[in-house]
Each structure stands twice: as C-alpha cells, then as structure tokens.
Design a protein around this motif. Structure first.
Motif, short mmCIF file in Angstrom:
data_model
loop_
_atom_site.label_atom_id
_atom_site.label_comp_id
_atom_site.label_asym_id
_atom_site.label_seq_id
_atom_site.Cartn_x
_atom_site.Cartn_y
_atom_site.Cartn_z
N PHE A 66 0.83 0.51 106.28
CA PHE A 66 0.62 1.62 105.08
C PHE A 66 1.89 2.61 104.98
CE2 PHE A 66 -3.79 0.19 105.67
CZ PHE A 66 -4.33 0.26 104.63
N SER A 67 1.97 3.02 103.87
CA SER A 67 3.25 4.01 103.96
C SER A 67 2.38 5.26 103.22
CB SER A 67 4.46 3.56 103.10
OG SER A 67 5.20 4.66 102.91
N VAL A 86 -6.33 1.31 100.39
CA VAL A 86 -5.62 0.05 100.13
C VAL A 86 -5.65 -0.85 101.31
CG1 VAL A 86 -3.05 -0.79 99.68
CG2 VAL A 86 -3.74 1.36 98.90
N GLU A 91 4.53 5.76 108.27
CA GLU A 91 4.29 4.57 108.16
C GLU A 91 3.42 3.77 109.32
OE1 GLU A 91 8.19 3.24 105.57
OE2 GLU A 91 8.25 2.76 107.65
N LYS A 135 0.92 3.03 99.75
CA LYS A 135 1.27 1.64 99.44
C LYS A 135 1.33 0.94 100.71
CE LYS A 135 6.20 3.15 99.10
NZ LYS A 135 7.71 2.77 98.16
N THR A 136 1.80 -0.43 100.57
CA THR A 136 2.03 -1.10 101.72
C THR A 136 3.54 -1.57 101.83
OG1 THR A 136 1.18 -3.08 100.54
CG2 THR A 136 -0.17 -1.93 102.04
N VAL A 137 4.21 -1.69 102.84
CA VAL A 137 5.50 -1.93 103.14
C VAL A 137 5.66 -2.99 104.35
CG1 VAL A 137 6.25 0.19 101.93
CG2 VAL A 137 5.97 0.20 104.69
N SER A 193 0.55 9.42 97.53
CA SER A 193 0.52 7.98 97.30
C SER A 193 0.35 7.19 98.60
CB SER A 193 1.77 7.56 96.59
OG SER A 193 2.85 7.75 97.37
N THR A 235 7.12 10.55 104.54
CA THR A 235 6.30 9.32 104.46
C THR A 235 5.98 8.97 105.87
OG1 THR A 235 8.29 8.00 104.74
CG2 THR A 235 7.34 8.33 102.54
#
Length: 249
Positions: free
Chosen positions: A61-62, A2, A72, A107-109, A105, A70
């Motif tokens: 990134f998470s 990602v 981050e 994802k971006t946060v 997983s 998680t």
C-alpha cells in the motif's frame, strides 16, 4: 479499502526513519543497534528485524498525505489510526494519521526490498507516521478474531508480549531464514497461521491457553518494571538523604 494482490509483512526500503541524531535515513539503510524515533517522541534501539530482505519483492500500500508524503507498507502491517493500531488494509481516504495529516489517496505499488524493524516499545515512526513493528495475522482486523467473535486483545499486544524473550536475549545474536525472516518470528508465525486455519473448537483449545500465558507474562513484567522503578527511586532518595546528612556533619 484497497486490496493488494500479494501478501507481505514489511515496509519498503524507500520509507524513512529518524535517527537519534535527527538525521532521516531510508529504511534500507537502517541497522541493528541504530536508535530510531518511536512513540512518545523517544528514541529506541533496533534490536532486530522481523523481516529484512533487500531482494524480496511485494505489492504494498502507498498512503499519500496532504503534504505529498507517502508511506509504503504491507496491508497487514499495523498503523496508528483513531487511537489504536489497525492493519493498513483498513485505512481509508480521509483518515487522520498520527502526524495530523489526512490520507488523500491510497494505491498499490510494486517494490523490491522488505524491512520490519523491532524496537522495545514495538513502535516506530516511519515517514513521519507512527506505526507498529508488528502485523495483524488477520489482515482485516486489529483484534484477534475467533470465528466471528472479536476478542478484546489486539494483534499489536499479542506480538509485543510474545516478543519478550526475543527482546531479552537479542544480544545473543540474530539469525534469519533464507527469506530474511527472523528465526524468532518464523516458527511462531507459522504456528499461528496453522492454528487460525483449524476448526473453531480447536482454535479455542489452542488460543485461549496461549493468551492466558501471554497475559500472565505481561502482568509479571509490568509489575517487575514498576517495582524496579520504585526501588530505584527509593535508593536515590536514600542516597541523597545519606549524603545530605554527611554534608551537614
């Protein structure tokens, strides 16, 4: 992998670290001189923050694991995968982290508050995962790239070696830019970015002498440390032997 839409060089304030007391605290609560869990199950003092800004915002990134934990961090921050430190942007679903858990997983946060604690070993365990204190200046490579050539030196090694004067003199006090970046980090970071933007021949001209200096410093420091340990052991044996002889008489 990602790709986050923005550039940052830190962990979020919501990540956690473990203090020497065993207590877990949020990154935003961490202070200079706190002792935190690092590589090898040891605890080391935080001597500086490469970046510490409670107001800064960034897209991170998470990484989520099987236990729903998680982590981050910015895409350029280095994390321990497959026995080396790699940029978080290269982590894939299924990769095994240092705690033995798989990444399930990515994802971006968006987060507010950026933190990058520095320790003597250049490592820190964040949210249960071994990470470097440092970043890659080339987000898609753990190693220094000159053109298309991957040199046999990692960004973790470069940063840790370059930080030697900072580690030695951090007791003199820490100063930061308006953006919360350590002044020990800000100028070298700017210089490296400038160098990496030069034509290939000029990159080689600037980078190779710098790497040779870092290598020489690293060798001298390592030799000195080993010599220091050896001398300390010899002194201990001499003292024990001397006291034993006194006791016998």
């Amino acid at each position: 992998p990602v790709e986050p839409p923005s550039f940052a060089v830190c962990f979020s304030g919501a990540t956690t670290v473990e203090l020497e007391s065993g207590k877990a605290i949020r990154m935003e609560e961490l202070k200079i001189d706190d002792k935190v869990l690092v590589r090898g199950g040891k605890y080391e003092k935080v001597y500086s923050f490469g970046h510490r800004d409670a107001t800064a915002s960034a897209v991170l990134f998470s990484l989520a694991t099987e236990s729903s934990a998680t982590l981050e961090l910015s895409g350029d921050h280095l994390i321990w995968i497959d026995n080396t430190f790699v940029p978080a942007s290269l982590v894939k679903v299924g990769d095994v982290l240092s705690n033995g858990e798989n990444v399930v997983s990515i994802k971006t946060v968006g987060r507010k508050g950026m933190y990058a604690p520095f320790t003597a070993s250049g490592t820190v365990v964040v949210s249960g995962v071994l990470c470097s204190s440092f970043v890659s200046m080339q987000q898609h490579s753990a190693h220094l790239m000159v053109g298309t050539t991957k040199l046999p030196v990692t960004w973790h090694w470069i940063a840790h070696s370059f930080e030697l004067p900072h580690r030695l003199f951090s007791s003199l006090g820490e100063t930061y830019t308006a953006d919360g970046v350590s002044n020990w980090v800000d100028m070298p970071r700017t210089l490296i970015r400038w160098t990496l933007g030069l034509p290939l021949a000029l990159q080689v001209l600037f980078l190779l002498p710098s790497l040779l200096v870092l290598l020489a410093i690293s060798l001298v420091v390592n030799s000195y440390m080993h010599m220091g340990v050896g001398m300390a052991l010899a002194a201990s044996y001499f003292t024990l032997g001397y006291n034993w002889q006194r006791l016998k008489h």
